[in-house]
Design a protein around this motif. Structure first.
Motif, PDB file in Angstrom:
ATOM      1  N   THR A   1       0.729  -1.210   0.041  1.00  0.00           N
ATOM      2  CA  THR A   1      -0.038   0.071   0.007  1.00  0.00           C
ATOM      3  C   THR A   1       0.755   1.370   0.010  1.00  0.00           C
ATOM      4  O   THR A   1       0.686   2.271  -0.974  1.00  0.00           O
TER       5      THR A   1
ATOM      6  N   ARG B   1      -8.343  -0.038  -2.079  1.00  0.00           N
ATOM      7  CA  ARG B   1      -7.866   1.496  -1.424  1.00  0.00           C
ATOM      8  C   ARG B   1      -7.791   2.399  -2.315  1.00  0.00           C
ATOM      9  O   ARG B   1      -7.419   3.731  -1.557  1.00  0.00           O
TER      10      ARG B   1
ATOM     11  N   ARG C   1       1.340   4.936   4.003  1.00  0.00           N
ATOM     12  CA  ARG C   1       0.292   4.390   3.910  1.00  0.00           C
ATOM     13  C   ARG C   1      -0.797   4.859   4.605  1.00  0.00           C
ATOM     14  O   ARG C   1      -2.279   4.720   4.265  1.00  0.00           O
TER      15      ARG C   1
ATOM     16  N   THR D   1      -4.890   4.570   4.169  1.00  0.00           N
ATOM     17  CA  THR D   1      -5.828   3.860   4.897  1.00  0.00           C
ATOM     18  C   THR D   1      -5.655   3.839   6.227  1.00  0.00           C
ATOM     19  O   THR D   1      -4.662   4.412   6.457  1.00  0.00           O
TER      20      THR D   1
ATOM     21  N   THR E   1      -3.850   3.375   9.696  1.00  0.00           N
ATOM     22  CA  THR E   1      -2.751   2.954   9.756  1.00  0.00           C
ATOM     23  C   THR E   1      -2.172   2.930  11.312  1.00  0.00           C
ATOM     24  O   THR E   1      -2.008   4.047  11.631  1.00  0.00           O
TER      25      THR E   1
ATOM     26  N   GLU F   1      -6.556  -2.054  13.142  1.00  0.00           N
ATOM     27  CA  GLU F   1      -6.811  -0.945  12.218  1.00  0.00           C
ATOM     28  C   GLU F   1      -8.275  -1.220  11.470  1.00  0.00           C
ATOM     29  O   GLU F   1      -8.954   0.010  11.214  1.00  0.00           O
TER      30      GLU F   1
ATOM     31  N   ASP G   1     -10.635   3.442  13.141  1.00  0.00           N
ATOM     32  CA  ASP G   1     -10.694   4.550  11.833  1.00  0.00           C
ATOM     33  C   ASP G   1      -9.341   5.322  11.831  1.00  0.00           C
ATOM     34  O   ASP G   1      -8.657   5.754  10.846  1.00  0.00           O
TER      35      ASP G   1
END
Length: 466
Positions: free
Chosen positions: A11, A34, A261, A265, A267, A289, A293
């Motif tokens: 990612t 993603r 990352r 999203t 992390t 994760e 959020d």
């Protein structure tokens, strides 16, 4: 250029490489979910894949394209280091069998050794035999494994492969009719095999992949056309194969990849640090994760205490010192018993030493019953080892300057930066091995900004000890 990315860094690297204008192809399901926009299933000019121990990635592909990718990866952080593989993927050699083992033979390639599984040779091989082989799987310099060889010469890819000496299309995923559909043929003397990824690729992508494979096949044919028999030429490299480079990510780089990352999203702090330390931790990280959020961010928020309690190290257990060298090699200095694990990331280990020789830079003999006490702190650019005799009298202290220490469950990892500081039993403090660091910079093994950091750390440690 087109890049295929796989593994725990996918990612973060997808985001960074796309920002640089590279096209990510053959993306995995999670990556597609993603990121905005579609990902093509065409041929990749470069493949970036996480190593088995998850310490870094291997970059394999066309030379100019691979070099551009490596430049971006080593720009992630000061402790992101890279080394070219002397026995790259796809390289064709004449080599000599030097040893036969239970499942295969060791082959001297001249540029290094390789391992030829008996199942990858049509004929039985014995010590002293000369064989023509191709590297099908490279090995990171910090790994003890040898590159894997095969006596079948081929152009291998994710969409299709060409096999030298083959007589036509195989009945694989694409089937014999695929050549008619894409209106293209493999090079004479080569057979085509359709790989699993070809199922999702467009006809244009398959035609492009076959064209590129034919070009590489032509290059191999040209180098082997006038080649002597293996017995007359070994060891020699006939074809250089694909550019193959290994990138190792240190602690700072892993946290920088966390930041990249996090732009895509949720992390958690230390996402890549935890995953690199223990495969069992991957599911736990994904779970955290998925629940949070917006987890706390930043290196200071890394939950070392929780990670250590869950996965290790733990008091009474053992931990090894994974002493990386600036040329990519890994030397294990030996395991010690864990004496304490503090919530701030400090782990104390103790090793009992054998007699023989002297301690580096201290100049005092190693004697039976000597004990080495090492204090490792997560994220610190140095760590001290105090040597004592059997009666507890101090024989000296050696402070190793290195990339930021990562205390994984069973190994503490870092790359040694040569320059060190020692304190003798009489209190004299000395800085050593600056010349070795200078030489490593000159060889290109240590970037100048990393060397500057090492010198600064050494100066601060020396000042603190005096």
């Amino acid at each position: 250029m087109t890049v295929r990315v796989r593994g725990i860094y996918a990612t973060a690297l997808t985001r960074l490489l796309r920002e640089d204008g590279h096209d990510i192809v053959q993306a995995s399901g999670p990556i597609e979910a993603r990121f905005d926009g579609a990902f093509a299933d065409e041929r990749a000019a470069v493949t970036v894949e996480t190593t088995g121990d998850q310490q870094g990635v291997g970059v394999v592909g066309e030379r100019d394209a691979a070099a551009a990718v490596v430049d971006r990866l080593t720009d992630v952080g000061r402790d992101a280091l890279a080394w070219d593989d002397p026995t790259p993927v796809g390289a064709v050699y004449d080599g000599t069998v030097t040893e036969t083992l239970g499942s295969g033979a060791v082959v001297d390639l001249g540029d290094g050794e390789g391992f030829l599984p008996y199942s990858s040779s049509a004929e039985r091989v014995e010590t002293g035999d000369a064989v023509r082989v191709q590297v099908v799987e490279a090995s990171a310099p910090w790994d003890d494994d040898r590159p894997v060889l095969d006596t079948t010469v081929a152009v291998r890819g994710e969409l299709l492969s060409l096999v030298r000496g083959g007589s036509g299309p195989s009945s694989g995923t694409g089937g014999p009719a695929m050549l008619d559909v894409i209106a293209a043929d493999p090079r004479d003397g080569w057979g085509v095999s359709w790989e699993g990824a070809s199922e999702d690729a467009s006809f244009d992508a398959l035609a492009d992949a076959l064209e590129a494979a034919n070009e590489r096949a032509a290059e191999i044919d040209a180098t082997l056309a006038d080649a002597d028999a293996p017995a007359e030429s070994a060891p020699v490299c006939h074809h250089p194969g694909l550019a193959t480079t290994w990138c190792w990510f240190g602690r700072e780089s892993r946290f920088a990849l966390d930041d990249a990352r996090r732009e895509v999203t949720a992390t958690m702090p230390g996402h890549h640090r935890v995953k690199a330390g223990d495969r069992a931790a991957s599911a736990a990280v994904d779970y955290v994760e998925a629940l949070c959020d917006e987890p706390e961010t930043g290196e200071s928020d890394f939950p070392f205490a929780v990670t250590a309690r869950q996965f290790g190290p733990q008091v009474g257990g053992s931990i090894a010192l994974g002493h990386g060298k600036p040329d990519g090699r890994l030397i294990t200095l030996g395991s010690g018993e864990v004496q304490s694990v503090d919530d701030d990331g400090t782990v104390t280990i103790e090793r009992e030493l054998s007699a023989g020789g002297t301690y580096d830079a201290l100049g005092v003999p190693k004697e039976a019953g000597d004990v080495a006490e090492t204090k490792l702190k997560e994220g610190r650019w140095w760590y001290p080892t105090v040597y004592r005799d059997r009666d507890g009298a101090k024989k000296g202290t050696y402070v190793n300057v290195c990339t930021p220490v990562e205390v994984f469950p069973d190994t503490a990892r870092y790359v040694d930066l040569h320059v060190d500081v020692v304190r003798h039993a009489d209190g004299t403090v000395e800085r050593v091995d600056d010349d070795e660091l200078d030489a490593a910079v000159e060889r290109g093994n240590v970037p100048e900004n990393l060397a500057d950091r090492a010198r600064s750390v050494a100066a601060a440690v020396r000042s603190a000890l005096e």
